[in-house]
Design a protein around this motif. Structure first.
Motif, PDB file in Angstrom:
ATOM      1  N   ALA A  54       0.858  -1.191   0.000  1.00 27.85           N
ATOM      2  CA  ALA A  54       0.000   0.000   0.000  1.00 27.85           C
ATOM      3  C   ALA A  54       0.890   1.235   0.000  1.00 27.85           C
ATOM      4  N   LEU A  55       0.346   2.316  -0.534  1.00 27.07           N
ATOM      5  CA  LEU A  55       1.048   3.593  -0.629  1.00 27.07           C
ATOM      6  C   LEU A  55       0.287   4.610   0.216  1.00 27.07           C
ATOM      7  N   LEU A  56       1.007   5.320   1.088  1.00 23.58           N
ATOM      8  CA  LEU A  56       0.423   6.344   1.951  1.00 23.58           C
ATOM      9  C   LEU A  56       1.058   7.682   1.603  1.00 23.58           C
ATOM     10  N   SER A  61       1.693  15.755  -1.687  1.00 25.57           N
ATOM     11  CA  SER A  61       2.415  14.741  -2.480  1.00 25.57           C
ATOM     12  C   SER A  61       1.455  13.957  -3.356  1.00 25.57           C
ATOM     13  N   TYR A  62       0.267  13.645  -2.839  1.00 33.55           N
ATOM     14  CA  TYR A  62      -0.714  12.950  -3.675  1.00 33.55           C
ATOM     15  C   TYR A  62      -1.022  13.766  -4.925  1.00 33.55           C
ATOM     16  N   GLU A  63      -1.275  15.058  -4.754  1.00 36.09           N
ATOM     17  CA  GLU A  63      -1.612  15.900  -5.904  1.00 36.09           C
ATOM     18  C   GLU A  63      -0.458  15.962  -6.908  1.00 36.09           C
ATOM     19  N   ALA A  64       0.779  16.005  -6.426  1.00 38.62           N
ATOM     20  CA  ALA A  64       1.938  16.046  -7.328  1.00 38.62           C
ATOM     21  C   ALA A  64       2.144  14.701  -8.019  1.00 38.62           C
ATOM     22  N   MET A  81      -1.682  -0.970  -6.601  1.00 40.94           N
ATOM     23  CA  MET A  81      -1.597  -0.974  -5.145  1.00 40.94           C
ATOM     24  C   MET A  81      -2.635  -0.020  -4.535  1.00 40.94           C
ATOM     25  N   PRO A  82      -3.292  -0.398  -3.438  1.00 36.30           N
ATOM     26  CA  PRO A  82      -4.193   0.557  -2.774  1.00 36.30           C
ATOM     27  C   PRO A  82      -3.404   1.769  -2.283  1.00 36.30           C
ATOM     28  N   PRO A 121       3.865  -4.348   4.056  1.00 39.22           N
ATOM     29  CA  PRO A 121       4.330  -2.992   4.338  1.00 39.22           C
ATOM     30  C   PRO A 121       3.558  -1.895   3.600  1.00 39.22           C
ATOM     31  N   ILE A 122       3.467  -0.767   4.272  1.00 37.23           N
ATOM     32  CA  ILE A 122       2.869   0.451   3.726  1.00 37.23           C
ATOM     33  C   ILE A 122       4.020   1.433   3.532  1.00 37.23           C
TER      34      ILE A 122
END
Length: 190
Positions: A54-56, A61-64, A81-82, A121-122
């Protein structure tokens, strides 16, 4: 419990601001403008995609990343990946539609609950403000750092400046490359 890994390109003085050329920072693009590229130093980046489940990300950062990563071959494994975005302001209609399952988390309590779920892992990319909050809350379990032999001075930093008790880290993997880049993997000692 799932492992939460913070991964970063970081200067020797702790700056993580705009490593890939993002606008608005004086030294933007420092990872490729100032240091010779040595492919073997980036093996850990491929491994992170292989091992993470998973990616957090924080909102900024999400917007970029969501504007470019969905179409980049280098980040293909992150597509399926979620993804989780920690934000109090982002809304579901602001999520991109071409990057797979994405859920908004509104608090660190929700991040803590995510860590309690089944799975591997995340990984946290970028997200300086989120890293500060996660570290201060004791939620980060491991750091994957590619330390650049640069002093950048001003800029967003990976580590919080909160006045708190010392936090011990255990070096579990390291390597130095011909260009001066250092891979440092630390586990947080509890």
């Amino acid at each position: 419990m799932r492992t939460l890994i913070s991964t970063a390109f970081i200067s020797l003085d702790g700056v993580v601001d705009s490593p890939g050329g993002e606008p608005g920072y004086r030294n933007s693009g420092w990872t490729f403008k100032e240091v010779e590229f040595v492919p073997e130093a980036f093996e850990i980046k491929g491994r992170e995609q292989q091992e993470s489940t998973a990616l957090l990300l924080g909102r900024v950062s999400y917007e970029a990343f969501s504007a470019v990563w969905p179409d980049m071959a280098e980040f293909a494994q992150y597509r399926a990946m979620p993804k989780y975005v920690v934000s109090t302001t982002l809304t579901d209609d602001q999520l991109v539609s071409n990057w797979g399952e994405t859920k908004i988390l509104r608090s660190l309590d929700e991040v803590s609950a995510l860590k309690e779920t089944e799975g591997g892992p995340i990984i946290v990319h970028g997200s300086a403000s989120l890293n500060h909050a996660l570290s201060d809350a004791g939620l980060i379990d491991r750091y994957h750092l590619l330390v650049y032999p640069l002093l950048l001075g001003a800029g967003r930093r990976l580590f919080s400046t909160t006045d708190k008790d010392a936090q011990k880290l255990k070096l579990v993997e390291h390597e130095v490359y011909s260009n001066g880049l250092q891979k440092q993997v630390f586990d947080v000692v509890r």
